[in-house]
Scaffold this motif. Structure first.
Motif, PDB file in Angstrom:
ATOM      1  N   SER A  45       7.354  -6.626 -12.811  1.00  0.00           N
ATOM      2  CA  SER A  45       8.672  -6.056 -13.114  1.00  0.00           C
ATOM      3  C   SER A  45       8.592  -4.715 -13.841  1.00  0.00           C
ATOM      4  O   SER A  45       9.618  -4.183 -14.257  1.00  0.00           O
ATOM      5  CB  SER A  45       9.474  -7.038 -13.977  1.00  0.00           C
ATOM      6  N   CYS A  46       7.368  -4.155 -13.996  1.00  0.00           N
ATOM      7  CA  CYS A  46       7.236  -2.937 -14.808  1.00  0.00           C
ATOM      8  C   CYS A  46       7.755  -1.693 -14.089  1.00  0.00           C
ATOM      9  O   CYS A  46       7.939  -0.651 -14.716  1.00  0.00           O
ATOM     10  CB  CYS A  46       5.783  -2.735 -15.246  1.00  0.00           C
ATOM     11  N   GLY A  47       7.959  -1.781 -12.760  1.00  0.00           N
ATOM     12  CA  GLY A  47       8.576  -0.673 -12.045  1.00  0.00           C
ATOM     13  C   GLY A  47       7.613   0.328 -11.439  1.00  0.00           C
ATOM     14  O   GLY A  47       8.051   1.306 -10.825  1.00  0.00           O
ATOM     15  N   ASN A  48       6.306   0.126 -11.591  1.00  0.00           N
ATOM     16  CA  ASN A  48       5.331   1.048 -11.015  1.00  0.00           C
ATOM     17  C   ASN A  48       4.168   0.235 -10.452  1.00  0.00           C
ATOM     18  O   ASN A  48       3.522  -0.525 -11.187  1.00  0.00           O
ATOM     19  CB  ASN A  48       4.835   2.029 -12.076  1.00  0.00           C
ATOM     20  N   ALA A  49       3.901   0.380  -9.148  1.00  0.00           N
ATOM     21  CA  ALA A  49       2.884  -0.438  -8.486  1.00  0.00           C
ATOM     22  C   ALA A  49       1.492  -0.173  -9.026  1.00  0.00           C
ATOM     23  O   ALA A  49       0.655  -1.077  -9.087  1.00  0.00           O
ATOM     24  CB  ALA A  49       2.920  -0.177  -6.976  1.00  0.00           C
ATOM     25  N   VAL A  50       1.199   1.070  -9.427  1.00  0.00           N
ATOM     26  CA  VAL A  50      -0.128   1.406  -9.951  1.00  0.00           C
ATOM     27  C   VAL A  50      -0.359   0.708 -11.288  1.00  0.00           C
ATOM     28  O   VAL A  50      -1.404   0.090 -11.519  1.00  0.00           O
ATOM     29  CB  VAL A  50      -0.285   2.930 -10.106  1.00  0.00           C
ATOM     30  N   ILE A  51       0.615   0.797 -12.190  1.00  0.00           N
ATOM     31  CA  ILE A  51       0.502   0.141 -13.493  1.00  0.00           C
ATOM     32  C   ILE A  51       0.468  -1.372 -13.311  1.00  0.00           C
ATOM     33  O   ILE A  51      -0.290  -2.082 -13.993  1.00  0.00           O
ATOM     34  CB  ILE A  51       1.671   0.551 -14.408  1.00  0.00           C
ATOM     35  N   PRO A 110       0.805  -1.230   0.000  1.00  0.00           N
ATOM     36  CA  PRO A 110       0.000   0.000   0.000  1.00  0.00           C
ATOM     37  C   PRO A 110       0.835   1.276   0.000  1.00  0.00           C
ATOM     38  O   PRO A 110       0.459   2.261  -0.641  1.00  0.00           O
ATOM     39  CB  PRO A 110      -0.838  -0.126   1.280  1.00  0.00           C
ATOM     40  N   ILE A 111       1.961   1.274   0.694  1.00  0.00           N
ATOM     41  CA  ILE A 111       2.809   2.474   0.732  1.00  0.00           C
ATOM     42  C   ILE A 111       3.397   2.737  -0.646  1.00  0.00           C
ATOM     43  O   ILE A 111       3.406   3.872  -1.137  1.00  0.00           O
ATOM     44  CB  ILE A 111       3.924   2.315   1.786  1.00  0.00           C
ATOM     45  N   ARG A 112       3.886   1.688  -1.284  1.00  0.00           N
ATOM     46  CA  ARG A 112       4.450   1.835  -2.632  1.00  0.00           C
ATOM     47  C   ARG A 112       3.371   2.267  -3.615  1.00  0.00           C
ATOM     48  O   ARG A 112       3.627   3.057  -4.526  1.00  0.00           O
ATOM     49  CB  ARG A 112       5.066   0.502  -3.061  1.00  0.00           C
ATOM     50  N   LEU A 113       2.148   1.766  -3.420  1.00  0.00           N
ATOM     51  CA  LEU A 113       1.043   2.125  -4.308  1.00  0.00           C
ATOM     52  C   LEU A 113       0.749   3.623  -4.219  1.00  0.00           C
ATOM     53  O   LEU A 113       0.553   4.301  -5.239  1.00  0.00           O
ATOM     54  CB  LEU A 113      -0.202   1.314  -3.938  1.00  0.00           C
ATOM     55  N   ILE A 114       0.739   4.158  -3.011  1.00  0.00           N
ATOM     56  CA  ILE A 114       0.476   5.592  -2.812  1.00  0.00           C
ATOM     57  C   ILE A 114       1.600   6.423  -3.427  1.00  0.00           C
ATOM     58  O   ILE A 114       1.353   7.429  -4.109  1.00  0.00           O
ATOM     59  CB  ILE A 114       0.318   5.907  -1.310  1.00  0.00           C
ATOM     60  N   ALA A 115       2.848   5.997  -3.184  1.00  0.00           N
ATOM     61  CA  ALA A 115       4.001   6.743  -3.710  1.00  0.00           C
ATOM     62  C   ALA A 115       3.981   6.776  -5.236  1.00  0.00           C
ATOM     63  O   ALA A 115       4.202   7.828  -5.857  1.00  0.00           O
ATOM     64  CB  ALA A 115       5.298   6.120  -3.204  1.00  0.00           C
ATOM     65  N   ASP A 116       3.696   5.634  -5.857  1.00  0.00           N
ATOM     66  CA  ASP A 116       3.672   5.585  -7.314  1.00  0.00           C
ATOM     67  C   ASP A 116       2.496   6.378  -7.887  1.00  0.00           C
ATOM     68  O   ASP A 116       2.604   6.966  -8.961  1.00  0.00           O
ATOM     69  CB  ASP A 116       3.606   4.133  -7.790  1.00  0.00           C
ATOM     70  N   GLU A 117       1.370   6.381  -7.176  1.00  0.00           N
ATOM     71  CA  GLU A 117       0.228   7.178  -7.621  1.00  0.00           C
ATOM     72  C   GLU A 117       0.574   8.663  -7.620  1.00  0.00           C
ATOM     73  O   GLU A 117       0.221   9.409  -8.552  1.00  0.00           O
ATOM     74  CB  GLU A 117      -0.975   6.920  -6.714  1.00  0.00           C
TER      75      GLU A 117
END
Length: 321
Positions: free
Chosen positions: A216-222, A165-172
Motif C-alpha cells: 500500500s506504499c504507492g511505489n512498486a520499487v519501494i 513489471p510495467i509499474r516497476l519500470i514507471a516507478d523507477e
C-alpha cells in the motif's frame, strides 16, 4: 471517494465505540454516489440479515480496497471494531493529505509550463515571423511533450498491476527524476511506516503487516525493497534482514533498533513523521526550483528571439544601403 470512505469509517467508529449495535450503525449511514448508492444499500441489507461487516464489504472490492477490509476483519475478530474504524479514518485522512500536498505543489510548475508554451510564440506573431496557426501549433506541440508522458503514466497506474513489471519500470523512472524523485521516495516510506503502525494496532501479525504495508506504499520499487521483510519475519528472522538494498541506511538502522527493543510501532510512528517531514521539504524544494528553471528557459528563449529579430532587422537595413 477517499473523503466519503473517511467519513463512513469515522461515523461507524464513533457509533460502535458508543455502544451502538453494528446493524443500527450501518443502517444509519447515508448512501452516496461516490461509494455507490447500491453498494451502501446492499451492505446495509447484508449486515441486517446477520452477515459480518467484513463479509458485506467483501462483496464490493471496487469501493473498499483489500487492506481496509482486512483491517475491519481484524477489528471484528478482536472485538475492537470501533477503534479500528477510527484508525482507518485517520489513515485515509493521512493519505488524502499526501495527495493534496502533491497536487497543490504541482499547480505552479504546470502554470509555468503553459506560460513557456504560449508566451514566447506571441513575440514571433508580433514581429510577423509566425501566423496564428503556426503559433498555436507550436504551443500545443510543446505541451504534448509534457501531456503525453503524463497521460501514459496515468494509464499505467490505473490499468496495470501494482507490482507488475510495467509499474516497476514507471516507478523507477519517477524515483530518478531530479527533485521530485526523492520526494516520492520519502512519501512512500512515510506511508509504509504509518500503514504498518496502523496494522499492528489492529492486531495484524507482523509478517502480514509488513507485506500489506509494502503493497500500500504507492511505489512498486519501494514495495519490492520492503516486501521480503515479511518472509523473514515468518522464519523468525529480523524484518530488516529481508529489506533489499536501496533503502536509506538510517531507515534500516532505525527499524533494526525497533526490533531489538520491541518497540516497532513506536519506531514506525517516528519514522513516518521523519519521512513525512522530508517529503514536505522535498516537495517544497521542487516547487521552488522547477518554476524558476522553466522561467529561466523562457527568458533564454525570448532573448534568442529578440536577438534574432534585431539581427535580421540590421542585416536587411545594411542590404538596403
Amino acid at each position: 471517494m477517499l473523503k466519503h470512505r473517511e467519513q463512513f469509517y469515522y461515523s461507524m467508529g464513533m457509533m460502535t465505540d458508543a455502544g451502538v449495535d453494528i446493524r443500527r450503525a450501518v443502517a444509519a449511514q447515508k448512501p452516496n454516489a461516490s461509494l455507490g448508492n447500491r453498494a451502501i444499500r446492499d451492505i446495509q441489507a447484508q449486515v441486517s440479515e446477520g452477515e459480518s461487516l467484513t463479509e458485506a464489504l467483501n462483496r464490493h472490492p471496487r469501493q473498499f480496497p483489500v487492506i481496509e477490509r482486512e483491517l475491519i476483519g481484524a477489528g471484528e475478530r478482536s472485538g475492537n471494531l470501533g477503534e479500528t474504524m477510527k484508525l482507518l479514518a485517520e489513515w485515509i485522512r493521512f493519505k488524502r493529505e499526501m495527495i493534496r500536498r502533491f497536487l497543490s505543489g504541482l499547480w505552479l510548475p504546470g502554470l509555468m509550463i503553459h506560460a513557456a508554451a504560449f508566451i514566447p510564440g506571441l513575440l514571433l506573431c508580433v514581429f510577423g515571423k509566425q501566423t496564428t496557426a503556426q503559433y498555436l501549433l507550436g504551443a500545443f506541440g510543446l505541451l504534448l511533450w509534457f501531456y503525453i508522458p503524463a497521460i501514459v503514466f496515468v494509464i499505467i497506474f490505473k490499468t496495470t498491476p501494482q507490482v507488475g513489471p510495467i509499474r516497476l519500470i514507471a516507478d523507477e523512472l519517477l524515483l530518478r527524476l531530479p527533485l521530485l524523485g526523492p520526494a516520492l521516495k520519502a512519501t512512500a516510506l512515510s506511508f509504509f511506516c504509518n500503514t504498518f503502525r496502523l496494522l499492528l494496532r489492529a492486531g495484524i501479525m507482523i509478517d502480514e503487516a509488513i507485506e500489506m504495508a509494502a503493497m500500500s506504499c504507492g511505489n512498486a520499487v519501494i514495495c519490492n525493497r520492503l516486501y521480503s521483510g515479511g518472509a523473514q519475519a515468518r522464519l523468525g528472522q529480523p524484518v530488516s534482514s529481508g529489506f533489499k538494498p536501496g533503502l536509506p541506511i538510517e531507515f534500516t538502522e532505525a527499524w533494526l533498533v525497533g526490533e531489538e527493543t520491541g518497540e516497532m510501532d513506536t519506531v514506525a510512528e517516528r519514522l513516518s513523521k521523519v519521512y513525512d517531514d522530508i517529503s514536505r521539504r522535498r516537495i517544497k524544494a521542487f516547487c521552488f526550483w522547477f518554476p524558476r528553471l522553466v522561467y529561466f528557459g523562457i527568458l533564454i528563449y525570448v532573448a534568442m528571439i529578440v536577438v534574432q529579430f534585431w539581427s535580421n532587422y540590421f542585416n536587411n537595413a545594411m542590404n538596403m544601403l
